[in-house]
Design an enzyme around this catalytic site. Structure first.
Site, short mmCIF file in Angstrom:
data_model
loop_
_atom_site.label_atom_id
_atom_site.label_comp_id
_atom_site.label_asym_id
_atom_site.label_seq_id
_atom_site.Cartn_x
_atom_site.Cartn_y
_atom_site.Cartn_z
N ASP A 17 46.71 42.60 36.53
CA ASP A 17 46.78 42.51 37.98
C ASP A 17 47.79 41.48 38.45
O ASP A 17 48.67 41.77 39.27
CB ASP A 17 45.40 42.17 38.56
CG ASP A 17 44.40 43.29 38.41
OD1 ASP A 17 44.60 44.15 37.52
OD2 ASP A 17 43.42 43.32 39.16
N ASP A 128 35.84 36.66 46.80
CA ASP A 128 36.85 35.69 46.38
C ASP A 128 38.00 35.55 47.36
O ASP A 128 38.55 34.46 47.53
CB ASP A 128 37.38 36.04 44.98
CG ASP A 128 36.41 35.64 43.89
OD1 ASP A 128 35.52 34.81 44.17
OD2 ASP A 128 36.54 36.14 42.77
#
Length: 431
Positions: A17, A128
């Site tokens: 990612d 997050d």
């Protein structure tokens, strides 16, 4: 905003990612990228992140790798546990408490390097993103934040791999997919996704990476001692340890005895429910020990007030408000209660269980002279009668008042014929 971003600091792990994000930032914003990799005890080598960043064209002076393990435990985990913090009755907030630390260093590096923005790899569905960005804005209200998952259309692993291939991004084990989304640090490791997305399905045994199954834990219990000073752990079995080494030792002990596994459906701040599994071996032991030492060193009302405030404190951490004035105000109160929370707790670890065997402190408020069931010369048991009656006084007054109301005679002087005529008149007038 794209035309104004010249330099950005990326929270970089070196995985698929964030490696794609690194390249995507340059392609999309045309900006210079600085990478920051935090070692918070995730148990994996962080040095390879430097090599990956170099291969992707990042200048050596723009690659930051920091060992934050001691800071993580001393300045974030210990303060949180002073409040005996758990979210929704079970979760020890292992991921939540790490995010403000990472945000803090992202902002500091951005300031030192003259960067315009920070970037992270959190998705638009999770907590997050909130934690990173609330932390960043609290520390620098002028910082800009780039969240690629809220901008791009690379919303699957296949699309990420296709982008990586086209951009010539080296990805190790590209064809090997991890069955779970995992996050680890010195406090815990979490698992989400795949089979866990069905709350009815039990987690597979080979999912757990840290701890043995309680069924396979040693058949012999292990007794340990934990020493506290001003509310924080300082020694295990009489050996003084730094905060990070202290926690690593507790994790090792807990994992050995199958302690700290949790399967939880929790309520995310963004509104949805999510199912996750967690291993927090050291934290599970520590929470039990901390409450034990507090049980003899805190005043009753002091302890009860802490328990009343804890859910609010836990929500603030879970939702990303670590740097908020209300969390800092609560922390000041909590820390005041910990000035006499010092002493030693003895515990037994056995097949997933933590049992308190004893606790002692020079600041202990426990008095055998007062609490003994044997004959004593310090407590006058007759005093309890007046104490009880004073506390019952409002019940007695209310009870007498209610009885007087019930005994009040009813009015039998009303003429039934008059009552019926009034009722008929009301019906005629439509009332």
């Amino acid at each position: 905003m794209k035309n104004t971003i010249k330099k950005v600091v990326l929270a970089y792990s070196g995985g698929l990612d964030t490696s794609v994000i690194l390249k995507w930032l340059g392609d999309t914003y045309g900006c210079e990228v600085i990478t920051f990799t935090a070692d918070i005890g995730q148990g994996e080598e962080v040095a390879p992140a430097r090599e990956k960043a170099l291969k992707l064209g990042i200048k050596p002076k723009h690659i930051f790798i920091k060992d934050l393990r001691e800071e993580f435990i001393a300045d974030f985990v210990f303060p949180m546990f002073r409040a005996n913090t758990i979210y929704e009755g079970e979760y020890l907030l292992g991921t939540s408490i790490a995010r403000p630390l990472i945000a803090k260093h992202l902002v500091e590096i951005a300031q030192a390097c003259g960067a315009d923005a920070i970037a992270h790899g959190a998705t638009g569905k999770g907590n997050d993103q909130v934690r990173f960005e609330l932390g960043a804005y609290a520390l620098n209200p002028h910082i800009k934040v780039i969240a690629p998952w809220r901008e791009w259309n690379l919303n699957s692993r296949e699309k990420l791999l296709a982008y990586a291939k086209k951009a010539k991004i080296p990805i190790e084990n590209a064809n090997k997919k991890s069955p779970y989304s995992m996050d680890a640090n010195l406090l815990h490791i979490s698992y989400e996704g795949q089979i866990l997305e069905d709350p009815a399905c039990a987690p597979e045994e080979d999912m757990w990476r840290w701890s043995v199954s309680p069924k396979n834990a040693p058949n012999t219990p292990q007794v340990i001692t934990i020493e506290f000073k001003n509310g924080d752990g300082v020694a295990i079995d009489g050996k003084k340890l730094s905060p990070a080494k202290f926690w690593h030792k507790l994790n090792t002990l807990g994992a050995k005895h199958g302690i700290g596994r949790l399967d939880l459906v929790e309520n995310r701040f963004v509104g949805m429910k999510s199912r996750g599994c967690y291993e927090t071996p050291g934290g599970t032991i520590y929470l039990k020990a901390h409450r034990a030492i507090e049980s003899i060193t805190l005043d009753r009302e002091e302890a009860h007030l802490k328990d009343e405030l804890m859910p609010k404190y836990a929500s603030l951490i879970y939702n990303g408000f670590w740097f908020s004035p209300e969390r800092e105000a609560l922390q000041a109160l909590i820390d005041t209660t910990q000035r006499r929370v010092s002493g030693v707790v003895r515990l037994e670890l056995y097949k997933g269980n933590v049992t308190i065997l004893g606790r002692e402190s020079k600041y202990s408020l426990f008095s055998a002279a007062y609490s003994t069931f044997e004959e004593d010369n310090v407590y006058n048991q007759h005093d309890a009668e007046g104490f009880i009656k004073l506390n019952a006084l409002r019940f007695i007054i209310a009870g007498k008042s209610n009885k007087a109301s019930k005994d009040k005679p009813k009015n039998h002087n009303q003429n039934p014929k008059t009552k019926n005529k009034r009722a008929d008149k009301g019906r005629v007038n439509g009332t």
